[in-house]
Structures are given as C-alpha cells and as structure tokens.
Design a protein around this motif. Structure first.
Motif, PDB file in Angstrom:
ATOM      1  N   SER A 169      38.245 -31.349 -23.725  1.00  0.00           N
ATOM      2  CA  SER A 169      36.880 -31.878 -23.641  1.00  0.00           C
ATOM      3  C   SER A 169      36.224 -31.499 -22.326  1.00  0.00           C
ATOM      4  O   SER A 169      35.016 -31.452 -22.220  1.00  0.00           O
ATOM      5  N   ASP A 170      37.029 -31.235 -21.344  1.00  0.00           N
ATOM      6  CA  ASP A 170      36.445 -30.987 -20.032  1.00  0.00           C
ATOM      7  C   ASP A 170      37.241 -29.893 -19.337  1.00  0.00           C
ATOM      8  O   ASP A 170      38.463 -29.920 -19.335  1.00  0.00           O
ATOM      9  N   VAL A 171      36.551 -28.933 -18.831  1.00  0.00           N
ATOM     10  CA  VAL A 171      37.250 -27.884 -18.087  1.00  0.00           C
ATOM     11  C   VAL A 171      36.613 -27.737 -16.720  1.00  0.00           C
ATOM     12  O   VAL A 171      35.403 -27.884 -16.561  1.00  0.00           O
ATOM     13  N   LYS A 172      37.432 -27.456 -15.767  1.00  0.00           N
ATOM     14  CA  LYS A 172      36.932 -27.276 -14.405  1.00  0.00           C
ATOM     15  C   LYS A 172      36.915 -25.773 -14.124  1.00  0.00           C
ATOM     16  O   LYS A 172      37.900 -25.074 -14.393  1.00  0.00           O
ATOM     17  N   LEU A 173      35.819 -25.296 -13.636  1.00  0.00           N
ATOM     18  CA  LEU A 173      35.714 -23.860 -13.342  1.00  0.00           C
ATOM     19  C   LEU A 173      36.133 -23.592 -11.908  1.00  0.00           C
ATOM     20  O   LEU A 173      36.001 -24.434 -11.031  1.00  0.00           O
ATOM     21  N   LYS A 174      36.602 -22.358 -11.695  1.00  0.00           N
ATOM     22  CA  LYS A 174      37.055 -21.975 -10.355  1.00  0.00           C
ATOM     23  C   LYS A 174      35.887 -21.878  -9.380  1.00  0.00           C
ATOM     24  O   LYS A 174      34.770 -21.530  -9.770  1.00  0.00           O
ATOM     25  N   ASP A 175      36.188 -22.101  -8.152  1.00  0.00           N
ATOM     26  CA  ASP A 175      35.231 -21.808  -7.096  1.00  0.00           C
ATOM     27  C   ASP A 175      35.193 -20.282  -6.904  1.00  0.00           C
ATOM     28  O   ASP A 175      36.231 -19.611  -6.997  1.00  0.00           O
ATOM     29  N   ALA A 176      34.013 -19.755  -6.635  1.00  0.00           N
ATOM     30  CA  ALA A 176      33.878 -18.296  -6.503  1.00  0.00           C
ATOM     31  C   ALA A 176      34.817 -17.719  -5.438  1.00  0.00           C
ATOM     32  O   ALA A 176      35.232 -16.563  -5.534  1.00  0.00           O
ATOM     33  N   LYS A 177      35.156 -18.511  -4.454  1.00  0.00           N
ATOM     34  CA  LYS A 177      36.024 -17.971  -3.392  1.00  0.00           C
ATOM     35  C   LYS A 177      37.453 -17.723  -3.902  1.00  0.00           C
ATOM     36  O   LYS A 177      38.220 -17.004  -3.262  1.00  0.00           O
ATOM     37  N   ASP A 178      37.786 -18.294  -5.051  1.00  0.00           N
ATOM     38  CA  ASP A 178      39.126 -18.089  -5.617  1.00  0.00           C
ATOM     39  C   ASP A 178      39.153 -16.996  -6.675  1.00  0.00           C
ATOM     40  O   ASP A 178      40.185 -16.758  -7.303  1.00  0.00           O
ATOM     41  N   TRP A 179      38.022 -16.321  -6.895  1.00  0.00           N
ATOM     42  CA  TRP A 179      37.969 -15.293  -7.929  1.00  0.00           C
ATOM     43  C   TRP A 179      38.890 -14.123  -7.601  1.00  0.00           C
ATOM     44  O   TRP A 179      38.981 -13.697  -6.436  1.00  0.00           O
ATOM     45  N   LYS A 180      39.522 -13.609  -8.662  1.00  0.00           N
ATOM     46  CA  LYS A 180      40.386 -12.435  -8.500  1.00  0.00           C
ATOM     47  C   LYS A 180      39.877 -11.240  -9.315  1.00  0.00           C
ATOM     48  O   LYS A 180      40.118 -10.097  -8.987  1.00  0.00           O
ATOM     49  N   ILE A 181      39.225 -11.527 -10.421  1.00  0.00           N
ATOM     50  CA  ILE A 181      38.689 -10.461 -11.298  1.00  0.00           C
ATOM     51  C   ILE A 181      37.170 -10.397 -11.138  1.00  0.00           C
ATOM     52  O   ILE A 181      36.599  -9.336 -10.897  1.00  0.00           O
ATOM     53  N   ALA A 182      36.523 -11.553 -11.255  1.00  0.00           N
ATOM     54  CA  ALA A 182      35.082 -11.606 -10.953  1.00  0.00           C
ATOM     55  C   ALA A 182      34.904 -11.393  -9.449  1.00  0.00           C
ATOM     56  O   ALA A 182      35.808 -11.662  -8.665  1.00  0.00           O
ATOM     57  N   GLY A 183      33.742 -10.904  -9.085  1.00  0.00           N
ATOM     58  CA  GLY A 183      33.460 -10.665  -7.670  1.00  0.00           C
ATOM     59  C   GLY A 183      33.986  -9.331  -7.168  1.00  0.00           C
ATOM     60  O   GLY A 183      33.746  -8.961  -6.026  1.00  0.00           O
ATOM     61  N   LYS A 184      34.711  -8.621  -8.020  1.00  0.00           N
ATOM     62  CA  LYS A 184      35.295  -7.338  -7.603  1.00  0.00           C
ATOM     63  C   LYS A 184      34.529  -6.178  -8.259  1.00  0.00           C
ATOM     64  O   LYS A 184      34.070  -6.298  -9.399  1.00  0.00           O
ATOM     65  N   GLY A 185      34.478  -5.075  -7.567  1.00  0.00           N
ATOM     66  CA  GLY A 185      33.763  -3.907  -8.079  1.00  0.00           C
ATOM     67  C   GLY A 185      34.597  -3.127  -9.075  1.00  0.00           C
ATOM     68  O   GLY A 185      34.834  -1.927  -8.907  1.00  0.00           O
TER      69      GLY A 185
END
Lengths: 149, 725
Positions: B182-198
């Motif tokens: 019912s509820d999911v917590k999304l990652k903080d952008a500073k913890d991204w490993k795939i997103a945020g990368k070129g």
C-alpha cells in the motif's frame, strides 16, 4: 526493369527507369534504412554509396544507377561486424531520434574512406546532412574518434 | 516487521480514478490468481514491469521516444527503484487501447511540454519500487522468512541472515500473484545508482544499422501506399478531381476523398501514388482565406500593439502606464516573431488497417491517447475495437502531438476495408500543412527615473494563441495563459526580474494559419523580446548588460544562479578574444532555469560565426546528464536554425516554404561549441527538452549588437540578408 547491384547482390526489379533510386531501394527492394527526408537532395537522409561515393539517392534515377555498385546502410557492416563508423556511433551515443543518422553514417563512412584523418574543416566541407535534433557535436566527436583509433 | 504485503484494493481504485487527471499511480495489479501477461507469456509484476524467466526486465514506457531520450531516462527511474540489472533492461510501449481497457494504468501518454520525465517520475518510480517489494515478498514467502530480512540488488534477492539468493526471473511468477504494497518509500536522489548517471541510450544500435522501424518503414502483407494533398489554403475545401486522368497510371488502385479538404491516391508503391497524385487535376474551393498574406497578418497584429486595443493581462504590478508617462527617460522598441515549421526529419505518416469491424493504426505520435481518440472517431467503430501501436518517431518537436495524419490514414483505410494503407506525406505536404509556431509582435516600453533606475516595463504582445485553437478548454476566461510563458508571475515559467511597475499584456489575434506547439513554444519569442530589450535598456543607460540584470534579479535566486554560472564560465568580467563579442540571456520555462552566453564574430555586418556557447540548466534533478547535455546542445541547433533560416511566410492564404531549400536548417559547419553546465539544485522537477531553446536566439542577437551596434528585432535573419559566416 532495372538491374541493380545492391550490397553485393545483383537484383532485378520491375520498376520504371525514371524512378528515384531512393524509392526503388525502399519500396522495390525493401531496404528501409535509407530514409526519405526531402526528395530534392537537400537533407542527406537518403545517402548511399554509388561505386564508393556518397550520393543522395533521392536525386538519382534508377537508370543512372544501372551497372553501378550500390551500398546502403544495411550493407555497411561486413562479415557480421559493424563498420567502424557504426561502432563509433554506438560508442559515442550519437543518435537522438536517429532518422537522419543512417544517411549521416553513410556520408561519414565515405569521407573517412577517402580522408582517413579529416580536419574539422574537411568535416564541415563533406558532411552537409541535416539533423534537426542537433547531434552535430557527437557526430564530430565520433568522426575524430574513428580517425584517431 | 512487515512480513506480508497487505492487499490494498482501495489504493488501486483511487489510483485508477486519479488516472483521469493524468496522475495515475500506475498500480494496475492483478488480484487473485489471474496474472496479466506480456505477449510472450512472461508475467507482469505490475503495469510497468514484466520479468522474463531469463531475468530480462521489460520496462513499459508510456511516453514517446522522439530523440529526447525519455525512453532511457524513464527506464532508469523504474530500474533504480526496481534494483534490477541494467544490462538486462529492455523497453516496450503499451498501447493506448490496452490502457483504456485497463483503466489507464500508465496515466498520460502525452509527450510534450518537456513533461516526459517531470510529469511521470513519481509514479514510474513507485511502479519500480512496488515491483521490487513484491519480488522480495515472493522470495520471502518461498523461504518462509520475513521480507524485512531480504534485500534486492542487481536483480538478485538475498536473504541476509543465511546468504541464500534467488533471481527476479525465478520469482516473477510468484510475485505477479501477490497484491501490491500500500505504501512505498522512494529513494533519495543522492542514493541513486542507475538514475542520475549518463548511461547510454537503450535505442541506439538499431538506429545505426537501418533496422529501426519508424512509421515510414512499417510494412504489412498486402499493404498499399497513399499519397495525399490537402487544400493548400488552410480552411479551404476539396471541390473536385478528375480521377479518369490518372486511372491508367502505373500502380494506381484508387483515388479517394479524405474528409472535406483532401484527396489521396492509393497505389502499389508510394512513388506511384505520389507521381499519380501530382498528375491528378484537382479543383479547390480555397475559401475565405485565399487572399491572406504575411503582410495582411502583420498589419492586423500591429494594430494590437496599440494601447487602445483590448488585451488580456498576464502579469501586473504597480502602474506601469502611469510611471511611463512621468518617467525621466523612456525606451521603446517593437519586435516580431514569425511562423515556424517543426520540420521533423520524418514526414508525417500513419498506417491503418480497417477490416470493417476492427481498426489498427501504426504510427509515430507524441500523444498516443489523442491519436487513439482520433482514430476511434474517424473509424466509426467503438473504442474497444480500435488500437494504436506506437512506433519510434523520426522527430516530434510538438508536431506529432497533433493527430491530423492519423485521421487521414483512417479515413482512407475505411474506404478500402481489409487492405492495410500506409499514408505518407511528401515533404512539400508536410511543410505546407503544419501546426506552426504562432506569429506574434511585441511592443516593449521601459522607463527610468532620473537616477537611471528602471521603474517600469510594459510589454504588449499581439498575436496568435495556440490554446484558443488546439485546447480551448485550457483557456482562462478567454485568456491563453501559455502566451505568457517565461513572463508569468507564478508557475513553471516565471519572469526573472522584479520591476516596481510591470504590465504584460496579450492582444489576441488569431489568423487562419493553424498554430501549434513548436519546441519551446512561446518562450522562443518571449525570451527574444524580453532579453533583447533588457540589453537595450542596459545600453540606454550605459550599464553592463549583466550588471543591469543582476540588480533586478535579487528576488529570483535560481534565475540569477544560472545567469551567473554562464557569465563566469564565459569570462564576462574579462575581455573576449580580439574580434569576438558576447551576449547573454536567461529564462525560466517548463519548470527549469536556464541561461546562455554566446561568443560570436561578425564579418561585413552580415556574416555571423558563432564560436562558443555556454549554457547552464537547473532542472531540479538530472536523470541522465549525457542526454540532458544533448538536449541543451540540440536546443541551439533548433533555436539558431529558426533564428537564421526559419520563418514561414504566407501568400494567397498558404505557406510559401515547401522544402529544405526554402526552409533551411543548420549544418555541422555552423554548429558552435556548446559547453553545458548542469546545476540541479533539487526540490523540484523541471523539463529539459525545451527551456534552453529560449535563450539560443537572444544570446546571439545580444552578441550581434555588441559586435555591430545594430539591434535586430525581427526573425529570421535571412530576411535581413544576415547569415552564417
């Protein structure tokens, strides 16, 4: 009827001699990697090699291509291995929408065959294809990367 | 300890309802033993994620890929939360018909307004996170351990206390039968490993071999090809045609009316269809607009610049007219911006198969759901009998948000039931039947007090509204809010200056030429008007253009930050190289803050060489920096092509430009070096495909003034005999 040699194969097609080579390639032979962009040899999306020379196939009639060796983007890779320009395009993530890129790759492959280490000026002179997405910086980077490999 | 994910049917229902507003949660999950399956039989974990037994992760992408990279960026966002192996990610488009049948689990398909990422980041990430939790839960159930003791990374689930592992591929079937958390917590952008990368784009390989199938390349067995002419004068109608004259031409199968304004020839090949169409005698009823020209439109718009003419107020504070009337110094200038064609490299096209009781369409579209609605309407069938299958676009730039070509293809196919018809426009048809960047003029008036402080600014825009024609439901009391892009008091396109007395108005005048969304939309003219005039004002009081702006921008720190960034990088405080001149511009659009600085040289007053561009962007978050850089650089190609070469003119009611010989586009030799500064400050999500285009032209125009002392207030430059060196 016309007898064309496309990507090393002799093909006989039922087509009027005044058909633009572009449409014979796309519709009568069925190779659609060569793109229609303008039909008046302005944009370069339809670039193929005719006897090793980059030509805009929309501006060339089938009758003019008779007896000549035509290479399309589908015939650029050899023995299952991508041409070095195709590989550079992947390595440098060049295409955006990609529609103009097959023509761009054909133009660049012809340039590098004749001028293996082109200067920026030689690139400017030889590569006049339109790209509306604006991939030019990556195109230039990839050309230099192939030249310096 | 959360040992079992709770069934939450209510969340699903709410999510579905919210989909109507384009904000679906995307949790259309199967309940009970029924598992939704992809075409190859692999189970859907949820609407966004399908996992095959070999661990391949298929990520569903609802937005369209037209070169802007959203396909890859959205997949990165899903994969980030899914914790899957990026090397095993592939993508597919759901169809609008499937979406309609399932209650819009994918939300809005529309891909425009630089919304691809910013409009769907939340629910696609939740889709990834939900799928991850279900896969973990499936493993925990099998191992009979609490899910909290398990974690997932790289498509592998690990039971931490024992080190036992399993894969997503093995757990997919079981996970697909579970209910969503019912509820999911999304990652903080500073913890991204795939997103945020070129990361590299996912769609490149086929674009280098000719294997990529664009709409123009699509084929079906027994397919025929159609070429079309619509009345060259907008608003005109088809009167008659003499099909007997071409009936014997090679390959011709049929000549059909298309609606009340078009005629199409259907033939075995498109070349035969086009050749026959060119030979077809056609009589048009050109209608009431046949005498309209650029001159008559220009004259009408100029009247709207007069203060006596009524206008909508888009931004106002203080009393600008009163302040101007008592000012120590007044500066005034009139600008204009022309029609522009998107000129996608792939001309408009669509393939339709109407069997009499079923319709399928294959095409590139920026708005799958709009194309679907158009296809349904034109088909005469019910929605459940229709579908639209999206293909990769050979460019969009706003043009493929309209579905006129889909409607035409369906209307033709309907007249030849059972035969697949591919409709392709010639470049000439494409150039003359667009939805053009709207035409506007603008009177700028600035007022100074005796100490050279800017005390008032009045900006009167006169011209065309896009929304009045294309989305009248989005108008506010008759006003088109989009007209004030980059000039608004609040929202996603806010003016970056605080001026004590400000009045920005729009006198709406809608000529017959269809307006449309053109990459950047109204920030193109508005940023030319405002940023060129800011330069004019600075020079009028002998001040440096950067220092002049800074004084007015202290209340707009994010606008100022990007402007400062480009000024610093280009070395504004140091003299440029000999013979090189600089210009600046900034704007906020599509929720992002952007600035550009140009270095140019000018030969003989008319040959411009753009040496260097520095462009800064603060879009809040950057999902793929390599793709954002490409969007920024590409914006200069698109924006400077429009500035130098663009401009569609009207004569006898029709557009005069018919191909790239008269509507040219920049080549590699004209491309400046573009240095991109990405400075995401977090806390908001802005778009990147469009905002930068706003600063492209004014940065160069301001540099041109620095070089020549001549102020250009009209686009395109080709009409003033100015071009690239």
């Amino acid at each position: 009827m016309a007898n064309l040699t496309i990507n090393g194969k002799k093909i006989e097609i039922d087509v009027e001699p005044d058909t633009p080579l572009l449409w014979a390639i796309r519709e009568n032979i069925g190779l659609t990697g060569t793109k229609y962009g303008c039909g008046i040899a302005q944009c370069g999306a339809c670039t193929v090699h005719v006897d090793g020379v980059a030509m805009r196939s929309c501006g060339m009639l089938v009758s003019e291509a008779d007896g000549k060796a035509i290479t399309t983007i589908e015939g650029l890779a050899a023995d299952g291995k991508l041409h070095k320009v195709q590989q550079a395009w992947i390595d440098h993530d060049v295409p955006q929408c990609g529609y103009c890129q097959t023509g761009m790759i054909m133009a660049v492959a012809a340039l590098l065959k004749d001028t293996p280490k082109p200067t920026d000026e030689e690139i400017n002179e030889a590569i006049t294809n339109i790209c509306r997405c604006g991939t030019f910086a990556q195109v230039r980077e990839a050309i230099h990367a192939v030249a310096n490999a | 300890m959360n040992q079992h994910v709770k069934l939450n049917r209510r969340a699903f229902v709410i999510g579905t309802a919210a989909a109507g507003a384009g904000l679906a949660l995307g949790f259309n999950l199967p309940f009970g033993p029924t598992v939704a399956r992809a075409a190859d039989g692999s189970p859907e974990i949820n609407a966004w994620v399908v996992i095959r037994p070999d661990d391949t992760v298929v990520i569903r992408i609802a937005r369209s890929e037209m070169g802007q990279g959203s396909l890859t960026g959205l997949a990165q966002l899903v994969a980030e939360e899914l914790e899957c192996d990026w090397s095993k990610v592939t993508t597919e488009y759901p169809t609008p018909g499937q979406s309609a049948a399932r209650g819009r689990p994918w939300g809005d398909f529309s891909t425009g307004g630089s919304r691809g990422i910013r409009g769907s980041h939340d629910y696609v990430r939740k889709g990834g996170a939900t799928a991850r939790l279900m896969l973990i839960q499936a493993a925990a159930n099998e191992w009979k351990v609490p899910a909290s003791e398990c974690s997932a990374a790289n498509s592998i689930i690990t039971h931490l206390p024992t080190g036992r592992t399993t894969t997503y591929g093995k757990m997919a079937e079981a996970a697909a039968k579970l209910s969503p958390p019912s509820d999911v917590k999304l990652k903080d952008a500073k913890d991204w490993k795939i997103a945020g990368k070129g990361l590299k784009r996912l769609d490149t390989a086929d674009k280098t071999t000719g294997a990529m199938v664009y709409g123009i390349d699509f084929k079906l067995p027994g397919m025929l090809n159609a070429a079309i002419k619509d009345c060259p004068v907008f608003g005109g109608k088809l009167k008659s045609f003499d099909e007997a004259k071409i009936a014997n031409m090679k390959g011709v199968k049929k000549v059909v009316r298309v609606g009340d304004s078009g005629v199409a020839v259907v033939a075995d090949t498109w070349w035969h269809a086009k050749t026959a169409l060119d030979a077809l005698p056609i009589e048009w009823d050109e209608g009431p607009n046949a005498k309209t020209s650029s001159e008559t439109i220009s004259k009408w718009l100029a009247e709207g610049l007069e203060p006596s003419q009524t206008a909508f107020v888009g931004n106002k504070n203080g009393d600008a007219p009163a302040e101007i009337s008592r000012a120590a110094k007044v500066v005034e200038a009139v600008y204009n911006y022309p029609y522009q064609n998107q000129a996608t490299m792939e001309p408009m096209n669509a393939t339709a198969l109407h069997t009499g009781d079923k319709l399928d369409v294959w095409c590139g579209t920026q708005n799958g759901e709009a194309a679907f609605a158009t296809a349904v309407q034109a088909s005469g069938l019910s929605a459940d009998k229709c579908d639209v299958h999206k293909l990769i676009l050979g460019g969009g730039f706003g043009r493929r948000g309209q579905s006129d070509y889909v409607r035409q293809a369906v209307l033709i196919a309907k007249q030849m039931p059972g035969t697949p018809i591919k409709l392709l426009w010639s470049r000439e048809e494409d150039m003359q039947h667009g939805f053009y960047h709207p035409v506007t003029q603008c009177r700028m008036v600035g007022a100074f007090d005796a100490d050279n402080n800017l005390t008032a600014l009045r900006m009167r825009i006169s011209g065309q509204s896009i929304l009045a024609r294309l989305r009248p439901e989005a108008m506010i009391n008759g006003m088109d809010p989009a007209t004030f892009q980059g000039l608004a008091p609040s929202g996603e396109a806010v003016i970056g200056y605080s001026i004590p007395n400000l009045l920005i108005e729009h006198s709406m005048r809608n000529p017959h030429v269809p307006p449309g969304f053109w990459r950047g939309v109204n920030i193109n003219p508005n940023t030319i008007y405002l940023e060129s005039f800011m330069d004019e004002l600075a020079h009028a009081v002998g001040q440096d253009p950067l220092a002049f702006r800074r004084k007015l921008m202290s209340g707009h720190p994010k606008h100022l930050a990007v402007l400062n960034a480009v000024a610093e990088r280009i070395g504004w405080d140091k003299p440029p190289p000999q013979g090189v001149y600089r210009g600046l511009a900034q704007v906020m659009g599509y929720g992002s803050y952007v600035a550009g600085a140009a270095e140019i040289s000018v030969t003989d007053g008319s040959k411009i060489k753009v040496h260097r561009i520095v462009a800064a962007t603060d879009p809040g978050y950057v999902v793929n920096p390599a793709q954002v850089e490409r969007q920024v650089a590409g914006s200069f190609v698109y924006g400077l092509s429009a500035l130098f070469y663009g401009g569609c003119t009207v004569k006898d009611g029709r557009i005069e430009q018919t191909n790239f010989d008269t509507y040219n586009s920049m080549r590699i030799s004209e491309m400046p070096k573009v240095e991109t500064i990405l400075m995401p400050s977090g806390g908001f999500w802005g778009g990147v495909g469009e905002p930068t285009i706003g600063v492209a032209a004014p940065a160069v125009l301001n540099a041109y003034f620095a070089a020549t002392g001549k102020r250009i207030r009209s686009v395109p430059l080709r009409q003033q005999n100015i071009g690239f060196a």
